[in-house]
Design an enzyme around this catalytic site. Structure first.
Site, PDB file in Angstrom:
ATOM      1  N   GLU A 226      -6.107   2.747  -1.722  1.00 13.86           N
ATOM      2  CA  GLU A 226      -5.408   1.562  -2.209  1.00 13.86           C
ATOM      3  C   GLU A 226      -6.126   1.018  -3.426  1.00 13.86           C
ATOM      4  O   GLU A 226      -7.245   1.424  -3.738  1.00 13.86           O
ATOM      5  CB  GLU A 226      -5.331   0.474  -1.121  1.00 13.86           C
ATOM      6  CG  GLU A 226      -6.674  -0.082  -0.708  1.00 13.86           C
ATOM      7  CD  GLU A 226      -6.565  -1.357   0.130  1.00 13.86           C
ATOM      8  OE1 GLU A 226      -5.550  -2.067   0.038  1.00 13.86           O
ATOM      9  OE2 GLU A 226      -7.516  -1.648   0.860  1.00 13.86           O
TER      10      GLU A 226
ATOM     11  N   LYS B 217       0.813  -1.216   0.000  1.00 11.18           N
ATOM     12  CA  LYS B 217       0.000   0.000   0.000  1.00 11.18           C
ATOM     13  C   LYS B 217       0.846   1.265   0.000  1.00 11.18           C
ATOM     14  O   LYS B 217       0.459   2.284  -0.559  1.00 11.18           O
ATOM     15  CB  LYS B 217      -0.945  -0.016   1.203  1.00 11.18           C
ATOM     16  CG  LYS B 217      -1.980  -1.115   1.084  1.00 11.18           C
ATOM     17  CD  LYS B 217      -2.659  -1.422   2.384  1.00 11.18           C
ATOM     18  CE  LYS B 217      -3.649  -0.363   2.767  1.00 11.18           C
ATOM     19  NZ  LYS B 217      -4.625  -0.880   3.747  1.00 11.18           N
TER      20      LYS B 217
ATOM     21  N   ARG C 214      -8.285  -7.505  -7.740  1.00  7.54           N
ATOM     22  CA  ARG C 214      -9.099  -8.729  -7.820  1.00  7.54           C
ATOM     23  C   ARG C 214     -10.563  -8.324  -7.885  1.00  7.54           C
ATOM     24  O   ARG C 214     -10.886  -7.147  -7.790  1.00  7.54           O
ATOM     25  CB  ARG C 214      -8.885  -9.545  -6.540  1.00  7.54           C
ATOM     26  CG  ARG C 214      -9.149  -8.682  -5.315  1.00  7.54           C
ATOM     27  CD  ARG C 214      -9.195  -9.450  -4.028  1.00  7.54           C
ATOM     28  NE  ARG C 214      -9.112  -8.579  -2.879  1.00  7.54           N
ATOM     29  CZ  ARG C 214     -10.111  -7.893  -2.351  1.00  7.54           C
ATOM     30  NH1 ARG C 214     -11.312  -7.951  -2.894  1.00  7.54           N
ATOM     31  NH2 ARG C 214      -9.941  -7.127  -1.291  1.00  7.54           N
TER      32      ARG C 214
ATOM     33  N   GLY D 188      -8.086  -6.086   5.324  1.00  9.58           N
ATOM     34  CA  GLY D 188      -9.086  -6.496   6.307  1.00  9.58           C
ATOM     35  C   GLY D 188      -9.044  -5.681   7.584  1.00  9.58           C
ATOM     36  O   GLY D 188      -9.455  -6.139   8.644  1.00  9.58           O
ATOM     37  N   GLY D 189      -8.538  -4.450   7.473  1.00  3.94           N
ATOM     38  CA  GLY D 189      -8.531  -3.564   8.635  1.00  3.94           C
ATOM     39  C   GLY D 189      -7.473  -3.902   9.680  1.00  3.94           C
ATOM     40  O   GLY D 189      -7.429  -3.303  10.743  1.00  3.94           O
TER      41      GLY D 189
ATOM     42  N   LYS E  50      -0.717   2.703   9.533  1.00  5.45           N
ATOM     43  CA  LYS E  50      -1.230   1.632   8.667  1.00  5.45           C
ATOM     44  C   LYS E  50      -0.116   0.693   8.227  1.00  5.45           C
ATOM     45  O   LYS E  50       1.008   1.127   7.986  1.00  5.45           O
ATOM     46  CB  LYS E  50      -1.850   2.221   7.396  1.00  5.45           C
ATOM     47  CG  LYS E  50      -3.134   2.979   7.631  1.00  5.45           C
ATOM     48  CD  LYS E  50      -3.576   3.678   6.353  1.00  5.45           C
ATOM     49  CE  LYS E  50      -4.773   3.000   5.729  1.00  5.45           C
ATOM     50  NZ  LYS E  50      -5.340   3.819   4.628  1.00  5.45           N
TER      51      LYS E  50
HETATM   52  P1  ADP Z   1      -7.696  -2.527   4.501  1.00  6.37           P
HETATM   53  O1  ADP Z   1      -6.886  -2.795   3.283  1.00  6.37           O
HETATM   54  O2  ADP Z   1      -7.152  -3.136   5.752  1.00  6.37           O
HETATM   55  O3  ADP Z   1      -9.156  -2.792   4.309  1.00  6.37           O
HETATM   56  P2  ADP Z   1      -7.943   0.295   3.866  1.00  6.37           P
HETATM   57  O4  ADP Z   1      -6.743   1.102   3.604  1.00  6.37           O
HETATM   58  O5  ADP Z   1      -8.755  -0.166   2.693  1.00  6.37           O
HETATM   59  O6  ADP Z   1      -7.538  -0.961   4.768  1.00  6.37           O
HETATM   60  O7  ADP Z   1      -8.873   1.093   4.853  1.00  6.37           O
HETATM   61  C1  ADP Z   1     -10.027   0.486   5.409  1.00  6.37           C
HETATM   62  C2  ADP Z   1     -10.883   1.532   6.063  1.00  6.37           C
HETATM   63  O8  ADP Z   1     -10.164   2.222   7.085  1.00  6.37           O
HETATM   64  C3  ADP Z   1     -11.381   2.640   5.156  1.00  6.37           C
HETATM   65  O9  ADP Z   1     -12.520   2.268   4.409  1.00  6.37           O
HETATM   66  C4  ADP Z   1     -11.685   3.730   6.165  1.00  6.37           C
HETATM   67  O10 ADP Z   1     -12.899   3.478   6.831  1.00  6.37           O
HETATM   68  C5  ADP Z   1     -10.562   3.581   7.156  1.00  6.37           C
HETATM   69  N1  ADP Z   1      -9.426   4.472   6.821  1.00  6.37           N
HETATM   70  C6  ADP Z   1      -8.311   4.140   6.121  1.00  6.37           C
HETATM   71  N2  ADP Z   1      -7.480   5.199   6.009  1.00  6.37           N
HETATM   72  C7  ADP Z   1      -8.066   6.231   6.650  1.00  6.37           C
HETATM   73  C8  ADP Z   1      -7.717   7.621   6.922  1.00  6.37           C
HETATM   74  N3  ADP Z   1      -6.564   8.139   6.496  1.00  6.37           N
HETATM   75  N4  ADP Z   1      -8.595   8.376   7.609  1.00  6.37           N
HETATM   76  C9  ADP Z   1      -9.769   7.865   8.066  1.00  6.37           C
HETATM   77  N5  ADP Z   1     -10.147   6.583   7.864  1.00  6.37           N
HETATM   78  C10 ADP Z   1      -9.327   5.774   7.179  1.00  6.37           C
END
Ligand code: ADP
Length: 450
Positions: free
Chosen positions: A288, A116, A292, A164-165, A158
């Site tokens: 990101e 990412k 897929r 998956g959060g 991050k």
């Molecule tokens: P993953 O790949 O683990 O699912 P993501 O990067 O897609 O992680 O982020 C998942 C969720 O986390 C987002 O949909 C949002 O709700 C929250 N999020 C991610 N980055 C941010 C940020 N910079 N500010 C606020 N919320 C965020």
């Protein structure tokens, strides 16, 4: 077109791919673990092969066993679904080395988007807005502190390999930084075997808006509008809708064009999703790219009248996108997906595997249920808890919500606890009905929803 394709997945997505293959006149081979020998996908497929014991490390992630099954059954291609090996560049390479077509983008594209932090740097280079944050990965809490001061608290740590959060920590103030930085690093190491982390400004109440893209080997690339996936619990999506109540035709065109910049930059081929955060001022930031098909793809299919799985297979077989002439797409009507998980919303969404002792499914206009459940099936505790996706379509958002309410009432699953009661509360909740959900919707509406 292929004669035979192997499906390297389980659950509802395996069923979804088998159905697409049947419609294309392609023979399907489904692989399964010991505990999955009676799943619906195995019953519906033309052929099936056991690839190992129940733990996914020994079955659905067992590359030699999957390649062996494909070779012995003379499959020409492998559809990885989502999860498991779907974003594994090594697997995509091994497929090619064995003369098998991986139904997905190139290993290089998976690699470029899989990290990412690297993806974020790539997007910055081509002028796509990203959330303000660190330049590259962070080694120490002191380094993190410098960027946190610069962008202002709260910040989000991050994991570069995140998904998956997992590996994410919100830091509200400087005194929490060191311990949360270390916690995120440790969680990332445990979950992904990679402890690299980076930092972003934590946006307040943004929406999660993602753009579905599709590109073929003939130089065609198009986007199929957005999905709004703001309703999340612990950064995991629970309800998705398309189009987004917050996206105007003008914003859709801009976000779509931005997503296509990413596609062109990495020479992307196949179906993919570019995820953005949309802030309360209407500015959007790249988050990101998922290389897929996604769980929530059906809502896009319903508002665009397309079949994304069949399209993925056609593209992998070297055919051009079958509906290039229909782009740019305008959303037709409104679609909502409710994720039905085997979890108990009354008990902190605790997993609830077990035997399905009664099942009654909704039907009628505008209702689609993608599920691998059947009466008598036992949901094993070993895998993801998603057991069904209830997807509804209406000419307007109001009609889609009313239809969702009606279909949720008709859907009865007994023997296991599910997220159905949670969704019933969402469709009656005022802010959801007003189209005001943001990524903090569940925590800020706990009183009504939980
Ligand atoms: P993953 O790949 O683990 O699912 P993501 O990067 O897609 O992680 O982020 C998942 C969720 O986390 C987002 O949909 C949002 O709700 C929250 N999020 C991610 N980055 C941010 C940020 N910079 N500010 C606020 N919320 C965020």
């Amino acid at each position: 077109m292929f004669d035979k394709v192997l499906v390297a997945n389980r659950g509802e997505v395996a069923v979804r791919v088998v159905r697409a293959l049947r419609e294309l006149g392609v023979c399907s081979v489904v692989v399964y673990s010991d505990i999955d020998k009676n799943t619906l996908a195995v019953q519906l497929a033309d052929e099936s092969v056991c690839i190992g014991p129940t733990p996914s490390a020994q079955s659905y992630l067992n590359i030699p066993a999957i390649i062996g099954a494909a070779s012995s059954r003379k499959a020409q291609a492998i559809h990885p679904g989502y999860g498991f090996l779907a974003e594994n560049a090594t697997f995509a390479r091994i497929c090619a080395d064995n003369g098998l077509v991986f139904i997905g983008p190139s290993p290089e594209a998976i690699e470029m988007m899989g990290d990412k932090n690297v993806a974020r740097e790539t997007m910055m280079r081509i002028g796509v807005p990203t959330v303000p944050g660190s330049d590259g990965s962070l080694e120490t809490p002191e380094e993190a502190a410098v960027f946190a001061e610069k962008v202002g608290y709260p910040v989000l740590i991050k994991a570069s390999a995140g998904g998956g959060g997992k590996g994410m920590r919100i830091v509200e103030s400087p005194d929490q930084l060191e311990s949360l930085f270390n916690a995120a690093k440790a969680e990332a190491q445990a979950a992904f075997g990679n402890d690299e982390v980076y930092l972003e400004k934590y946006l307040l109440r943004p929406r999660h808006i993602e753009i579905q893209v599709l590109a073929d080997t003939h130089g065609n690339a198009l986007h199929l509008c957005e999905r709004d996936c703001s309703i999340q619990r612990r950064h995991q999506k629970l309800v998705e809708e398309a189009p987004s109540p917050a996206v105007s035709p003008e914003l859709r065109a801009r976000m779509g064009e931005t997503a296509l910049m990413a596609v062109r930059e990495v020479g992307y081929v196949g179906a993919g999703t570019v995820e953005f955060l949309l802030d309360t001022n209407g500015s959007f930031y790249f988050m990101e790219m998922n290389t897929r098909i996604q769980v929530e793809h059906p809502i896009t299919e319903l508002i665009t009248g397309t079949d994304l799985i069949k399209e993925q297979i056609r593209i992998a077989a070297g055919e051009p996108i079958s509906f290039v002439d229909r782009a740019p797409f305008e959303p037709n009507g409104h679609a909502i997906e409710f994720r039905i998980n085997a979890e108990d919303p009354a008990n902190n969404f605790w997993p609830s595997p077990g035997a399905v002792t009664a099942l009654s499914v909704p039907g009628g206009p505008g209702v689609r249920l993608d599920t691998h459940l059947y009466y008598g099936y036992t949901v094993p505790p070993s895998y993801d808890s998603l057991v069904a996706k209830l997807v509804v379509w209406g000419t307007t958002r109001e009609e889609a919500i009313a239809r969702g309410r009606r279909a949720l009432d008709e859907l009865k699953i007994e023997g296991i606890k599910t997220t159905i009661p949670f969704h019933k509360k969402v469709v009656d909740e005022q802010d959801f009905n007003a189209g005001l959900a943001h990524t903090d919707y569940i925590p800020t509406h706990e009183q009504v929803l939980l």
